[in-house]
Design an enzyme around this catalytic site. Structure first.
Site, PDB file in Angstrom:
ATOM      1  N   GLU A   1       0.813  -1.052   0.124  1.00 63.12           N
ATOM      2  CA  GLU A   1      -0.054  -0.112  -0.050  1.00 63.12           C
ATOM      3  C   GLU A   1       0.834   1.273  -0.023  1.00 63.12           C
ATOM      4  O   GLU A   1       0.689   2.338  -0.642  1.00 63.12           O
ATOM      5  CB  GLU A   1      -0.928   0.036   1.152  1.00 63.12           C
ATOM      6  CG  GLU A   1      -1.993  -0.965   1.037  1.00 63.12           C
ATOM      7  CD  GLU A   1      -2.990  -1.043   2.223  1.00 63.12           C
ATOM      8  OE1 GLU A   1      -2.752  -0.271   3.223  1.00 63.12           O
ATOM      9  OE2 GLU A   1      -3.992  -1.793   2.271  1.00 63.12           O
TER      10      GLU A   1
ATOM     11  N   HIS B   1     -10.033   1.741   0.372  1.00 62.55           N
ATOM     12  CA  HIS B   1     -10.649   0.721   1.403  1.00 62.55           C
ATOM     13  C   HIS B   1     -11.999   0.584   1.441  1.00 62.55           C
ATOM     14  O   HIS B   1     -12.518   0.139   2.542  1.00 62.55           O
ATOM     15  CB  HIS B   1     -10.181   1.470   2.566  1.00 62.55           C
ATOM     16  CG  HIS B   1      -8.618   1.249   3.126  1.00 62.55           C
ATOM     17  ND1 HIS B   1      -7.741   1.923   2.350  1.00 62.55           N
ATOM     18  CD2 HIS B   1      -8.046   0.397   4.000  1.00 62.55           C
ATOM     19  CE1 HIS B   1      -6.410   1.405   2.832  1.00 62.55           C
ATOM     20  NE2 HIS B   1      -6.791   0.463   3.683  1.00 62.55           N
TER      21      HIS B   1
END
Length: 331
Positions: free
Chosen positions: A181, A214
């Site tokens: 990420e 997310h």
């Protein structure tokens, strides 16, 4: 969070294409002025959206009916996100080639992969993050049945780390997710955004891609009916806010240090700590001693935010310096 110049090795200040002719209204012989132009900026936004969609999409290419925490699902997702993350620097290279942006810094260094200043870039951001979590760390020590010496012995016991490395959920939360990420959403996106927006707006814009990415957890929660629709969306909104703030912080660290290591370690640490249990602290039997630690941690964090991320610690003076009336000069 105010940003001074980026650290050495991060020459984004000079990444915008230079307009060689004089600007509107300028007299003959006027110096060239840097101009990002709409083309590179739109290309940067589209590249960042493509990266975010590719990263999230890689999680669902397998089409498994099992929940996300099932070991087989985690292992398959490891494969796909590692492939996408490995290819993500190609987005930056392609953006550079298509837009004609000139960068003096090698691509690996631009992505925060360099040796100069690595030790302070690893330790100081982690120390700063631990200071922010002073209250939760004190709370954890109060509630932990172990003594400090027992915890140190466990931390240095190889068998403990063998158990951790054998747990795919631990690997996901502490290793793979932080590394991939931060590489995709910070190291690859910021070099494309900063030339268009400047460091400050890029720090605020970059986490939006991270926060939106997310939201895919909503799909699985609805699919497996892990709560009411309202509670799922409320949880997703909270997670978006939390991840956006956290993303701004790690983007700030990346720009200030010019390294990927610090944001990755801070991400891993925050994953292990979770969101601070403020509610539990307010009801804690020793809250009179605990709550000042929460406040002290936040105050110390704000005081030390810039001193502990001074770019000079991580590789000398900033690589790019503005020249009056002309484009920035980069070493």
């Amino acid at each position: 969070m105010a940003l001074s110049q980026p650290a050495a090795g991060s020459s984004w200040a000079a990444a915008a294409p230079v307009r060689t002719g004089p600007g509107p209204g300028a007299g003959p012989g006027a110096a060239p002025t840097p101009a990002a132009g709409p083309g590179p900026c739109w290309a940067a936004v589209l590249a960042c959206l493509s990266l975010a969609c590719s990263y999230v999409g890689s999680l669902y290419v397998w089409g498994s009916p099992l929940p996300r925490d099932h070991p087989s699902v985690i292992k398959r997702r490891f494969t796909s996100v590692l492939v996408v993350s490995g290819l993500s620097p190609a987005f930056v290279w392609l953006w550079k080639e298509l837009t004609g942006v000139k960068l003096d810094t090698p691509l690996p260094a631009l992505l925060g992969l360099r040796l100069e200043g690595l030790v302070p870039a690893t330790l100081l951001p982690l120390l700063l993050t631990m200071i922010l979590f002073l209250g939760p760390l004190i709370q954890l020590s109060m509630d932990c049945p172990w003594r400090w010496l027992d915890g140190i012995r466990v931390a240095f016991d190889p068998r403990f780390w063998v158990l951790c490395l054998g747990d795919v959920r631990w690997l996901r939360n502490q290793v793979v997710a932080p590394l991939t990420e931060e590489l995709v959403f910070r190291a690859c996106m910021l070099p494309m955004l900063v030339p268009c927006t400047g460091p400050g707006p890029a720090v605020l814009a970059c986490p939006l891609f991270f926060g939106v990415a997310h939201f895919h957890h909503v799909i699985e929660q609805l699919r497996f009916r892990q709560g009411s629709v309202g509670s799922i969306f409320m949880s997703a909104a909270f997670q978006f806010s939390y991840t956006a703030v956290f993303g701004a912080y790690t983007a700030f660290l990346f720009l200030r240090t010019g390294h990927l290591a610090g944001p990755v370690l801070c991400h891993s640490f925050c994953n292990s700590m979770g969101f601070p249990a403020v509610g539990a602290a307010l009801e804690h039997p020793r809250r009179r001693a605990l709550l000042p630690c929460y406040l002290l941690g936040v105050l110390l964090f704000l005081l030390l935010l810039h001193p502990l991320t001074e770019p000079a610690f991580f590789g000398g003076t900033p690589a790019c310096a503005p020249h009056p009336g002309g484009p920035p000069a980069c070493s």
